[in-house]
Design a protein around this motif. Structure first.
Motif, PDB file in Angstrom:
ATOM      1  N   SER A  68       0.834  -1.198   0.000  1.00 23.92           N
ATOM      2  CA  SER A  68       0.000   0.000   0.000  1.00 23.92           C
ATOM      3  C   SER A  68       0.870   1.251   0.000  1.00 23.92           C
ATOM      4  O   SER A  68       2.032   1.219   0.424  1.00 23.92           O
ATOM      5  N   PRO A  69       0.335   2.386  -0.471  1.00 23.11           N
ATOM      6  CA  PRO A  69       1.093   3.641  -0.440  1.00 23.11           C
ATOM      7  C   PRO A  69       1.561   4.023   0.967  1.00 23.11           C
ATOM      8  O   PRO A  69       2.683   4.489   1.145  1.00 23.11           O
ATOM      9  N   LEU A  70       0.702   3.814   1.965  1.00 27.29           N
ATOM     10  CA  LEU A  70       1.083   4.184   3.326  1.00 27.29           C
ATOM     11  C   LEU A  70       2.257   3.344   3.810  1.00 27.29           C
ATOM     12  O   LEU A  70       3.181   3.855   4.457  1.00 27.29           O
ATOM     13  N   GLU A  71       2.255   2.056   3.497  1.00 27.88           N
ATOM     14  CA  GLU A  71       3.372   1.195   3.904  1.00 27.88           C
ATOM     15  C   GLU A  71       4.672   1.638   3.244  1.00 27.88           C
ATOM     16  O   GLU A  71       5.742   1.628   3.874  1.00 27.88           O
ATOM     17  N   ALA A  72       4.587   2.065   2.000  1.00 25.60           N
ATOM     18  CA  ALA A  72       5.790   2.553   1.321  1.00 25.60           C
ATOM     19  C   ALA A  72       6.335   3.805   2.008  1.00 25.60           C
ATOM     20  O   ALA A  72       7.558   3.955   2.185  1.00 25.60           O
ATOM     21  N   LEU A  73       5.448   4.712   2.430  1.00 20.31           N
ATOM     22  CA  LEU A  73       5.890   5.938   3.090  1.00 20.31           C
ATOM     23  C   LEU A  73       6.496   5.660   4.459  1.00 20.31           C
ATOM     24  O   LEU A  73       7.479   6.299   4.859  1.00 20.31           O
ATOM     25  N   VAL A  74       5.923   4.720   5.204  1.00 23.31           N
ATOM     26  CA  VAL A  74       6.475   4.361   6.511  1.00 23.31           C
ATOM     27  C   VAL A  74       7.886   3.812   6.348  1.00 23.31           C
ATOM     28  O   VAL A  74       8.814   4.182   7.081  1.00 23.31           O
ATOM     29  N   ARG A  75       8.067   2.941   5.374  1.00 22.55           N
ATOM     30  CA  ARG A  75       9.394   2.369   5.147  1.00 22.55           C
ATOM     31  C   ARG A  75      10.378   3.455   4.689  1.00 22.55           C
ATOM     32  O   ARG A  75      11.542   3.452   5.100  1.00 22.55           O
ATOM     33  N   LEU A  76       9.907   4.368   3.893  1.00 27.15           N
ATOM     34  CA  LEU A  76      10.782   5.390   3.339  1.00 27.15           C
ATOM     35  C   LEU A  76      11.210   6.401   4.395  1.00 27.15           C
ATOM     36  O   LEU A  76      12.408   6.636   4.609  1.00 27.15           O
ATOM     37  N   ALA A  89       6.648   6.715  -6.756  1.00 26.87           N
ATOM     38  CA  ALA A  89       5.998   7.577  -7.754  1.00 26.87           C
ATOM     39  C   ALA A  89       4.488   7.437  -7.730  1.00 26.87           C
ATOM     40  O   ALA A  89       3.767   8.335  -8.186  1.00 26.87           O
ATOM     41  N   ASP A  90       3.994   6.331  -7.215  1.00 23.12           N
ATOM     42  CA  ASP A  90       2.543   6.144  -7.117  1.00 23.12           C
ATOM     43  C   ASP A  90       1.899   7.038  -6.063  1.00 23.12           C
ATOM     44  O   ASP A  90       0.681   7.238  -6.083  1.00 23.12           O
ATOM     45  N   VAL A  91       2.714   7.567  -5.142  1.00 26.58           N
ATOM     46  CA  VAL A  91       2.136   8.321  -4.026  1.00 26.58           C
ATOM     47  C   VAL A  91       2.732   9.720  -3.867  1.00 26.58           C
ATOM     48  O   VAL A  91       2.059  10.631  -3.379  1.00 26.58           O
ATOM     49  N   LEU A  92       3.995   9.919  -4.279  1.00 28.14           N
ATOM     50  CA  LEU A  92       4.661  11.204  -4.105  1.00 28.14           C
ATOM     51  C   LEU A  92       5.031  11.818  -5.447  1.00 28.14           C
ATOM     52  O   LEU A  92       5.242  11.086  -6.423  1.00 28.14           O
ATOM     53  N   PRO A  93       5.176  13.153  -5.495  1.00 24.64           N
ATOM     54  CA  PRO A  93       5.774  13.798  -6.673  1.00 24.64           C
ATOM     55  C   PRO A  93       7.281  13.546  -6.645  1.00 24.64           C
ATOM     56  O   PRO A  93       8.079  14.424  -6.300  1.00 24.64           O
ATOM     57  N   VAL A  94       7.675  12.339  -7.002  1.00 26.63           N
ATOM     58  CA  VAL A  94       9.019  11.858  -6.716  1.00 26.63           C
ATOM     59  C   VAL A  94      10.101  12.691  -7.391  1.00 26.63           C
ATOM     60  O   VAL A  94      11.159  12.954  -6.793  1.00 26.63           O
ATOM     61  N   ASP A  95       9.882  13.123  -8.626  1.00 21.57           N
ATOM     62  CA  ASP A  95      10.917  13.913  -9.297  1.00 21.57           C
ATOM     63  C   ASP A  95      11.117  15.255  -8.606  1.00 21.57           C
ATOM     64  O   ASP A  95      12.254  15.725  -8.457  1.00 21.57           O
ATOM     65  N   LEU A  96      10.024  15.877  -8.172  1.00 23.52           N
ATOM     66  CA  LEU A  96      10.139  17.135  -7.439  1.00 23.52           C
ATOM     67  C   LEU A  96      10.853  16.913  -6.113  1.00 23.52           C
ATOM     68  O   LEU A  96      11.665  17.737  -5.678  1.00 23.52           O
ATOM     69  N   CYS A  97      10.556  15.796  -5.435  1.00 22.84           N
ATOM     70  CA  CYS A  97      11.213  15.485  -4.159  1.00 22.84           C
ATOM     71  C   CYS A  97      12.704  15.233  -4.352  1.00 22.84           C
ATOM     72  O   CYS A  97      13.529  15.612  -3.512  1.00 22.84           O
TER      73      CYS A  97
END
Length: 511
Positions: A68-76, A89-97
């Protein structure tokens, strides 16, 4: 305070705090994925959530094995694990980040966080985010290991304690002295028109800017320097808060905790220095350590710190002997995980420092000052190691309001006033089973400071009938008739007990 150059060689670069567009879009994405305090609790469950607060990551790793997107953010952001670019990239504006520095390439197709971003629930249910250096979100038993001296810790127990006891009334100007990750500045921004935040560590000021931007709070006036040095002549505030580097240590090894002054001199300097920086009626609130020196009363020591023209309420919450104290902060730095000889040498250095200063123990507690024009300010120094109910900001404010009330009334005026028993106070009677009268009568609060105080029969009877309808004098006259006592004598000896019950918050004036 240490003045040498920061040791930053082994710390990663920080995201650009000037990219408010990046912070705003990152915040929006985090909220969209329920990366909030409530969302984490629901995902991880209470045991793993509590373990994470203790810097134990294994339960959280096990709870985030899904996709899930939330699990990816917790790990990150919380577990500092590399995550595949496509998942992020499914959850964050990854290139901007990546461009603005919140994320970095981790090899292959993975990305990693450059800072710890931790959800934090505000007092009105706000969704905030506290930024700190990687691996330093909580501090405590995990230790900071071999990281650089200038690391910036996240929110720990001390931070939340100070935030909870701070008086939250609307003010024009607030000062966060030694801001760290910016948690106190973030709270102050909710009720202060202007917030100034200072820190000796330039990295801390950068992280404070990130915390405020990512939390959607107004920017603060950030100033680099030690203690009051960054302030302009004549600059004053309505609220000053500080969780200073109060640890009493041999030297200034770690900027976030070691003040670099001898003994408890840094805490004394902070307390004494705010007197000329507070506006009339303004509050200054700190956490502090103080030495218990052989042959000296600790209460006299801290009472002497209070600047002229200030009321003070100083509460000692905990006392540790010198060995416990040294071990606590050696573990905090992770020294217990290193070479035995180095650990023992540092332990020896702490004990040598205490022995030279004749220190037998160290106290920890809260200091609250309020600027007053009263001819004789009131200084209350007490020990209260028992559980309290946070937040206590309203309790602290009410304490000083009661001081003003009592200061303005002599005993005759006190007896002409009406009082109410505050809510959630109970009476306890202690004595032998079957005895006609109790040996002790205790009134106990179930809110705020949760105080308990012993009263005599008159005090208990007086408190029990205080509903605001009768003056104190008329109540005492009625009690005197019931007890066949001289009402004049009772009126003469009872005001001291009434004052104590008002001062400690059991009774309040019925206005």
């Amino acid at each position: 305070m240490p003045t040498g150059p920061a040791v930053l060689s082994d710390l990663p670069a920080l995201p650009g705090s000037g990219r408010t567009d990046a912070a705003a879009r990152l915040r929006e994405a985090l909220l969209g994925a329920s990366f909030t305090a409530d969302g984490l609790l629901e995902l991880l469950g209470a045991p793993a959530y509590a373990a994470l607060a203790r810097s134990e990551t294994v339960p959280a790793l096990r709870a985030t094995r899904g996709d899930s997107p939330l699990e990816a953010l917790v790990r990150l952001f919380l577990l500092q694990q590399p995550v595949p670019y496509a998942r992020v990239a499914d959850v964050l504006p990854v290139d901007l980040c990546l461009e603005s520095g919140w994320l970095a390439r981790a090899g292959g197709d993975d990305v990693r966080a450059t800072v710890d971003v931790r959800p934090y629930g505000g007092p009105q249910g706000e969704d905030w985010f506290i930024v700190s250096d990687l691996g330093c979100a909580v501090g405590g038993a995990g230790g900071i290991g071999n990281k650089a001296e200038e690391v910036v810790l996240g929110v720990g127990g001390a931070s939340t304690t100070l935030a909870g006891i701070t008086v939250r009334t609307p003010v024009a100007a607030a000062l966060d002295l030694g801001t760290g990750s910016g948690i106190q500045a973030l709270h102050a921004a909710q009720h202060a028109t202007r917030v100034t935040a200072t820190d000796l560590n330039p990295r801390a000021l950068h992280i404070t800017a990130l915390t405020l931007a990512l939390s959607g709070a107004p920017a603060a006036d950030l100033r680099e320097g030690s203690l009051f040095e960054p302030l302009k002549d004549g600059e004053t505030y309505d609220l000053i808060v500080s969780n200073p580097p109060f640890v009493i240590s041999p030297g200034a090894r770690l900027t976030y905790r070691d003040g670099g002054m001898g003994g408890d001199d840094l805490c004394r300097a902070v307390v004494q220095g705010v007197g000329e920086r507070l506006n009339e009626g303004g509050y200054a609130q700190f956490l502090a350590n103080w030495q218990h020196v052989e042959g000296e009363d600790w209460q006299d020591r801290v009472r002497a710190w209070v600047p002229r023209g200030c009321d003070a309420w100083i509460v000692q919450r905990e006392v540790q002997d010198v060995t416990q104290y040294a071990e606590l902060w050696l573990r905090d730095a992770g020294d217990h995980r290193g070479a035995t000889a180095a650990y023992q040498a540092r332990y020896d250095a702490w004990l040598d420092e205490f022995e030279a200063r004749k220190v037998k123990a160290v106290g920890f507690g809260w200091v609250t000052l309020r600027r007053t024009s009263a001819a004789v300010p009131t200084i209350t120094v007490e020990e209260w190691p028992h559980p309290v109910e946070q937040p206590l900001g309203d309790t602290v404010r009410a304490h000083f309001e009661r001081l003003d009330y009592l200061r303005d009334r002599d005993d005759a005026a006190l007896l002409e006033d009406r009082f109410r028993l505050v809510g959630e106070v109970v009476q306890e009677q202690i004595g032998l089973p079957g005895a006609e009268d109790p040996e002790h009568v205790v009134l106990r609060q179930h809110r705020g400071m949760r105080r308990a105080t012993q009263v005599d029969t008159v005090g208990a009877g007086f408190a029990g009938v205080c509903d605001g309808s009768l003056t104190a004098g008329r109540i005492l006259d009625a009690i005197a008739q019931l007890m066949n006592e001289d009402p004049v004598v009772l009126r003469d000896r009872t005001p001291a007990q009434i004052r104590l019950l008002v001062e400690q918050g059991f009774l309040e004036p019925a206005r």
